[in-house]
Design a protein around this motif. Structure first.
Motif, mmCIF file in Angstrom:
data_model
loop_
_atom_site.group_PDB
_atom_site.id
_atom_site.type_symbol
_atom_site.label_atom_id
_atom_site.label_comp_id
_atom_site.label_asym_id
_atom_site.label_seq_id
_atom_site.Cartn_x
_atom_site.Cartn_y
_atom_site.Cartn_z
ATOM 1 N N PHE A 182 0.841 -1.170 0.014
ATOM 2 C CA PHE A 182 -0.101 -0.099 -0.101
ATOM 3 C C PHE A 182 1.035 1.234 -0.022
ATOM 4 C CE2 PHE A 182 -2.278 -3.584 1.782
ATOM 5 C CZ PHE A 182 -3.359 -3.371 1.225
ATOM 6 N N LEU A 183 0.941 2.006 -1.047
ATOM 7 C CA LEU A 183 1.966 3.115 -1.302
ATOM 8 C C LEU A 183 1.388 4.298 -1.150
ATOM 9 C CD1 LEU A 183 3.892 1.755 -4.494
ATOM 10 C CD2 LEU A 183 4.448 1.305 -1.963
ATOM 11 N N THR A 184 1.880 5.367 -0.579
ATOM 12 C CA THR A 184 1.436 6.661 -0.632
ATOM 13 C C THR A 184 2.330 7.792 -1.280
ATOM 14 O OG1 THR A 184 0.039 6.308 1.303
ATOM 15 C CG2 THR A 184 0.515 8.606 0.977
ATOM 16 N N LEU A 185 2.035 8.551 -2.203
ATOM 17 C CA LEU A 185 2.936 9.482 -2.583
ATOM 18 C C LEU A 185 2.970 10.892 -1.982
ATOM 19 C CD1 LEU A 185 3.092 7.140 -4.848
ATOM 20 C CD2 LEU A 185 3.306 8.833 -6.496
ATOM 21 N N ARG A 186 4.132 11.716 -1.903
ATOM 22 C CA ARG A 186 4.203 12.837 -1.813
ATOM 23 C C ARG A 186 5.030 13.599 -2.635
ATOM 24 N NH1 ARG A 186 6.643 14.322 3.952
ATOM 25 N NH2 ARG A 186 4.874 13.046 4.707
ATOM 26 N N GLY A 187 4.674 14.580 -3.227
ATOM 27 C CA GLY A 187 5.551 15.256 -4.373
ATOM 28 C C GLY A 187 6.271 14.374 -5.286
ATOM 29 N N GLY A 188 5.223 13.434 -5.721
ATOM 30 C CA GLY A 188 5.752 12.732 -6.821
ATOM 31 C C GLY A 188 6.638 11.501 -6.375
ATOM 32 N N LEU A 189 6.780 11.400 -5.135
ATOM 33 C CA LEU A 189 7.776 10.361 -4.753
ATOM 34 C C LEU A 189 6.967 9.384 -3.678
ATOM 35 C CD1 LEU A 189 10.850 12.195 -4.052
ATOM 36 C CD2 LEU A 189 10.580 10.619 -6.046
ATOM 37 N N ILE A 190 7.456 8.087 -3.348
ATOM 38 C CA ILE A 190 6.649 7.360 -2.424
ATOM 39 C C ILE A 190 7.059 7.696 -1.037
ATOM 40 C CG2 ILE A 190 6.523 4.764 -1.752
ATOM 41 C CD1 ILE A 190 7.020 4.276 -4.807
ATOM 42 N N VAL A 191 6.267 8.034 -0.238
ATOM 43 C CA VAL A 191 6.660 8.461 1.176
ATOM 44 C C VAL A 191 6.256 7.248 2.188
ATOM 45 C CG1 VAL A 191 4.494 9.788 1.802
ATOM 46 C CG2 VAL A 191 6.581 10.529 2.751
ATOM 47 N N GLU A 192 5.413 6.455 1.913
ATOM 48 C CA GLU A 192 5.025 5.241 2.826
ATOM 49 C C GLU A 192 4.815 4.145 2.037
ATOM 50 O OE1 GLU A 192 2.158 5.139 6.538
ATOM 51 O OE2 GLU A 192 1.290 5.377 4.673
ATOM 52 N N SER A 193 5.030 3.016 2.534
ATOM 53 C CA SER A 193 4.747 1.727 1.983
ATOM 54 C C SER A 193 4.429 0.866 3.431
ATOM 55 C CB SER A 193 5.730 0.996 1.266
ATOM 56 O OG SER A 193 5.364 -0.358 0.863
ATOM 57 N N VAL A 194 3.189 0.370 3.216
ATOM 58 C CA VAL A 194 2.774 -0.786 4.222
ATOM 59 C C VAL A 194 2.563 -2.137 3.539
ATOM 60 C CG1 VAL A 194 0.987 -1.458 5.954
ATOM 61 C CG2 VAL A 194 1.492 1.193 5.476
ATOM 62 N N GLU A 195 3.296 -3.085 4.041
ATOM 63 C CA GLU A 195 3.602 -4.021 3.205
ATOM 64 C C GLU A 195 2.828 -5.570 4.058
ATOM 65 O OE1 GLU A 195 7.540 -5.100 2.210
ATOM 66 O OE2 GLU A 195 7.605 -3.368 0.711
ATOM 67 N N VAL A 196 1.924 -6.268 3.495
ATOM 68 C CA VAL A 196 1.500 -7.719 4.042
ATOM 69 C C VAL A 196 1.866 -8.579 3.327
ATOM 70 C CG1 VAL A 196 -0.666 -8.636 5.041
ATOM 71 C CG2 VAL A 196 -0.606 -5.994 4.840
ATOM 72 N N TRP A 197 2.802 -9.599 3.963
ATOM 73 C CA TRP A 197 3.301 -10.529 3.174
ATOM 74 C C TRP A 197 2.665 -11.969 3.708
ATOM 75 C CZ3 TRP A 197 7.419 -11.019 -0.067
ATOM 76 C CH2 TRP A 197 8.239 -9.907 -0.309
ATOM 77 N N ALA A 198 2.658 -12.855 2.724
ATOM 78 C CA ALA A 198 2.160 -14.238 3.047
ATOM 79 C C ALA A 198 2.813 -15.412 2.270
ATOM 80 C CB ALA A 198 0.644 -14.470 2.700
ATOM 81 N N ASP A 199 3.170 -16.358 3.042
ATOM 82 C CA ASP A 199 3.603 -17.542 2.299
ATOM 83 C C ASP A 199 2.820 -18.333 1.477
ATOM 84 O OD1 ASP A 199 4.707 -20.007 1.688
ATOM 85 O OD2 ASP A 199 5.624 -20.491 3.740
ATOM 86 N N LEU A 200 2.720 -18.357 0.363
ATOM 87 C CA LEU A 200 1.839 -19.083 -0.669
ATOM 88 C C LEU A 200 1.577 -20.529 -0.288
ATOM 89 C CD1 LEU A 200 2.314 -17.081 -3.823
ATOM 90 C CD2 LEU A 200 0.653 -16.788 -2.311
ATOM 91 N N TYR A 201 2.653 -21.366 -0.172
ATOM 92 C CA TYR A 201 2.582 -22.710 -0.100
ATOM 93 C C TYR A 201 2.675 -23.202 1.123
ATOM 94 C CZ TYR A 201 2.615 -21.495 -5.097
ATOM 95 O OH TYR A 201 2.562 -21.079 -6.376
ATOM 96 N N GLY A 202 2.271 -22.394 2.072
ATOM 97 C CA GLY A 202 2.555 -23.034 3.552
ATOM 98 C C GLY A 202 1.191 -24.177 3.970
ATOM 99 N N GLY A 203 0.267 -24.106 3.173
ATOM 100 C CA GLY A 203 -0.831 -24.937 3.258
ATOM 101 C C GLY A 203 -1.713 -24.277 4.404
ATOM 102 N N PRO A 204 -3.046 -24.894 4.683
ATOM 103 C CA PRO A 204 -3.657 -24.702 5.648
ATOM 104 C C PRO A 204 -3.272 -24.690 7.102
ATOM 105 C CG PRO A 204 -4.610 -26.628 4.860
ATOM 106 C CD PRO A 204 -3.271 -26.129 3.863
ATOM 107 N N PRO A 205 -3.721 -24.116 8.174
ATOM 108 C CA PRO A 205 -3.500 -24.500 9.436
ATOM 109 C C PRO A 205 -3.787 -25.877 9.724
ATOM 110 C CG PRO A 205 -5.273 -22.732 9.400
ATOM 111 C CD PRO A 205 -4.953 -23.107 7.951
#
Length: 122
Positions: A94-117
């Motif tokens: 999730f990126l936010t720009l200020r003055g044409g540059l990226i000022v913030e990134s919020v990242e959410v990561w997940a393992d794709l092949y970890g399988g169900p709990p």
């Protein structure tokens, strides 16, 4: 730079391992927060973190949504573990720009092949 262009360049420079190019896209006040670990990084620390991340190979932007000075991208990331085996992850940035540059990134990561709990494995 508009948010759509910023997101596309963000993904392309990370995929290319162009760390100085990535740094150039980021506002001096840039911060990145990793939701899954609670860590927060300033610009240079975040670029260095990515540049030194073991096993990282590719990042492919799969989907995006842009509104005003904000952009959201969903990407597939491929890396290698210590034994050289491929690992696959999904990240939403999730990126936010200020003055044409990226000022913030919020990242959410997940393992794709970890399988169900364990409680849903059958």
């Amino acid at each position: 730079m508009d948010a759509e262009t910023a997101l596309a360049r963000f993904a392309a420079t990370i995929d290319a391992h162009d760390w100085e190019g990535l740094r150039a896209l980021l506002h001096p006040d840039f911060t990145c927060r990793l939701v899954h670990t609670g860590e927060e990084f300033a610009r240079d620390a975040w670029v260095d973190f990515n540049a030194g991340y073991p096993g990282f190979e590719r990042l492919h932007l799969d989907d995006s949504l842009v509104s005003g000075d904000r952009a959201v991208g969903r990407a597939h990331v491929v890396g290698r573990n210590a034994m050289g085996e491929p690992e696959h992850f999904a990240v939403a940035s999730f990126l936010t720009l200020r003055g044409g540059l990226i000022v913030e990134s919020v990242e959410v990561w997940a393992d794709l092949y970890g399988g169900p709990p364990p409680e849903r494995r059958g």
